[in-house]
Design an enzyme around this catalytic site. Structure first.
Site, PDB file in Angstrom:
ATOM      1  N   ASP A 188     102.141 117.756 121.487  1.00  0.00           N
ATOM      2  CA  ASP A 188     102.932 117.465 122.557  1.00  0.00           C
ATOM      3  C   ASP A 188     103.780 116.003 121.431  1.00  0.00           C
ATOM      4  O   ASP A 188     103.270 115.443 120.817  1.00  0.00           O
ATOM      5  CB  ASP A 188     101.920 116.789 123.917  1.00  0.00           C
ATOM      6  CG  ASP A 188     100.606 115.274 123.004  1.00  0.00           C
ATOM      7  OD1 ASP A 188     100.615 115.368 122.441  1.00  0.00           O
ATOM      8  OD2 ASP A 188     100.405 115.182 124.669  1.00  0.00           O
ATOM      9  N   ASN A 218      92.855 111.998 134.186  1.00  0.00           N
ATOM     10  CA  ASN A 218      93.257 112.622 134.831  1.00  0.00           C
ATOM     11  C   ASN A 218      93.108 113.632 134.267  1.00  0.00           C
ATOM     12  O   ASN A 218      93.110 114.938 135.451  1.00  0.00           O
ATOM     13  CB  ASN A 218      94.804 112.205 135.730  1.00  0.00           C
ATOM     14  CG  ASN A 218      95.975 112.359 134.956  1.00  0.00           C
ATOM     15  OD1 ASN A 218      95.703 113.649 133.688  1.00  0.00           O
ATOM     16  ND2 ASN A 218      96.786 113.024 135.257  1.00  0.00           N
ATOM     17  N   HIS A 233      94.071 115.224 132.547  1.00  0.00           N
ATOM     18  CA  HIS A 233      95.074 116.311 131.286  1.00  0.00           C
ATOM     19  C   HIS A 233      94.635 116.813 129.956  1.00  0.00           C
ATOM     20  O   HIS A 233      94.192 116.381 129.575  1.00  0.00           O
ATOM     21  CB  HIS A 233      96.272 115.330 131.547  1.00  0.00           C
ATOM     22  CG  HIS A 233      96.798 114.482 131.118  1.00  0.00           C
ATOM     23  ND1 HIS A 233      97.042 113.157 131.563  1.00  0.00           N
ATOM     24  CD2 HIS A 233      96.182 114.408 129.840  1.00  0.00           C
ATOM     25  CE1 HIS A 233      96.933 112.346 130.191  1.00  0.00           C
ATOM     26  NE2 HIS A 233      96.715 112.661 129.763  1.00  0.00           N
ATOM     27  N   GLU A 287      99.569 117.951 133.172  1.00  0.00           N
ATOM     28  CA  GLU A 287      99.297 117.254 134.702  1.00  0.00           C
ATOM     29  C   GLU A 287      98.154 118.082 135.149  1.00  0.00           C
ATOM     30  O   GLU A 287      98.451 119.409 135.013  1.00  0.00           O
ATOM     31  CB  GLU A 287     100.093 116.100 134.918  1.00  0.00           C
ATOM     32  CG  GLU A 287     100.674 115.703 133.989  1.00  0.00           C
ATOM     33  CD  GLU A 287      99.862 114.456 133.616  1.00  0.00           C
ATOM     34  OE1 GLU A 287      98.600 114.071 133.961  1.00  0.00           O
ATOM     35  OE2 GLU A 287     100.845 113.686 132.879  1.00  0.00           O
TER      36      GLU A 287
HETATM   37  C1  GLP Z   1      98.053 110.984 126.163  1.00  0.00           C
HETATM   38  C2  GLP Z   1      97.877 112.226 125.368  1.00  0.00           C
HETATM   39  C3  GLP Z   1      97.118 113.246 124.658  1.00  0.00           C
HETATM   40  C4  GLP Z   1      96.131 112.722 125.209  1.00  0.00           C
HETATM   41  C5  GLP Z   1      95.587 111.390 126.427  1.00  0.00           C
HETATM   42  C6  GLP Z   1      94.234 110.664 126.263  1.00  0.00           C
HETATM   43  O1  GLP Z   1      98.748 110.920 127.109  1.00  0.00           O
HETATM   44  N1  GLP Z   1      99.040 112.543 126.045  1.00  0.00           N
HETATM   45  O2  GLP Z   1      96.852 114.423 124.166  1.00  0.00           O
HETATM   46  O3  GLP Z   1      94.579 112.844 125.039  1.00  0.00           O
HETATM   47  O4  GLP Z   1      96.840 110.496 126.452  1.00  0.00           O
HETATM   48  O5  GLP Z   1      94.919 109.417 125.740  1.00  0.00           O
HETATM   49  P1  GLP Z   1      93.755 108.445 124.456  1.00  0.00           P
HETATM   50  O6  GLP Z   1      93.386 108.838 123.501  1.00  0.00           O
HETATM   51  O7  GLP Z   1      94.641 108.145 124.443  1.00  0.00           O
HETATM   52  O8  GLP Z   1      92.227 108.071 125.590  1.00  0.00           O
END
Ligand code: GLP
Length: 245
Positions: free
Chosen positions: A67, A136, A138, A143
């Protein structure tokens, strides 16, 4: 589904890096689906260390990231392209021309997404997709409520994601409100999936992802239907899974 229990973040990172290394060694020209966020930073650090020791060769690897924020340029230090360059690509011998991140500067969402689906399709398919897990549920920026059958698309980020990601920006107002993300369909088409999860704050959602109903309200729950998923989670993240304790 295989679940590896790691002691802590560092142990999780080492185990995940081992799995990615094995993929690169078994298939030097593999296609890696890569992720951003705090979860994979240690994994990338470990891969760089092994590369520096001469144990890994990225020269034939292709990478396709999940992304990118819409509106951020590759030079913006909050863009996911910048994150990938600084946390991995600049430190290994991967050919940057073979590293792909959605084009955050493409204002035409349809074009940005069609182009990205074309890149994924013509790559020959993702061999190993690395995923972090949002609070959440995702994955990428899919989402809750995201349709399982979608490919790359433009999403409006939820308040909880903006809140979670604001720590990386000077202020909440600076967090982009939209992003381009691979869809669940692209993710599910990967041959193998590796999910890394760390911290007590992810324990409840991880339990739902693994044992709850498969529902778009918990996007990662769809992974229950993939035939080659490996979860590497630390003890804190696994603390709500009673049968593993
Ligand atoms: C972000 C990214 C995801 C990631 C998630 C968790 O929003 N778009 O790809 O896996 O949140 O992030 P973190 O690893 O910092 O908890």
């Amino acid at each position: 589904m295989i679940i590896y229990r790691a002691k802590d973040y560092q142990d999780m990172s080492r185990k995940a890096a081992n799995i990615i290394s094995a993929q690169i060694i078994m298939k030097p020209n593999c296609v890696l689906g890569l992720a951003t966020g705090s979860s994979p930073v240690g994994t990338y650090r470990q891969l760089i260390e092994w590369y520096n020791k001469g144990d890994l060769d990225f020269s034939h690897v292709t990478s396709i990231n999940l992304d990118e924020y819409k509106g951020l340029s590759p030079e913006n230090d909050q863009s996911y392209r910048y994150f990938m360059n600084t946390n991995l690509f600049n430190h290994v011998n991967i050919d940057k021309a073979h590293t792909f991140v959605p084009n955050g500067l493409e204002v035409n969402s349809e074009k940005a997404c069609t182009d990205y689906n074309h890149i994924i399709a013509t790559s020959g398919g993702i061999d190993l997709q690395l995923l972090g897990l949002g609070h959440n549920g995702h994955i990428g920026f899919n989402e809750p409520g995201a349709a399982f059958e979608r490919e790359t698309h433009c999403v409006d980020l939820t308040e909880s994601t903006i809140e979670a990601n604001k720590r990386f920006f000077a202020s909440e107002e600076e967090v982009p409100r939209q992003a381009y993300t691979m869809g669940i369909k692209n993710i599910m088409q990967a041959k193998k999936i590796l999910v890394i999860v760390s911290g007590a704050d992810k324990a409840q959602i991880l339990e739902k992802v693994l044992h709850g109903p498969i529902t778009p309200e918990v996007p990662a729950s769809i992974l229950q239907l993939h035939n080659d998923v490996t979860i590497v989670a630390d003890e804190a993240a696994l603390s709500c899974l009673t049968e593993l304790a």
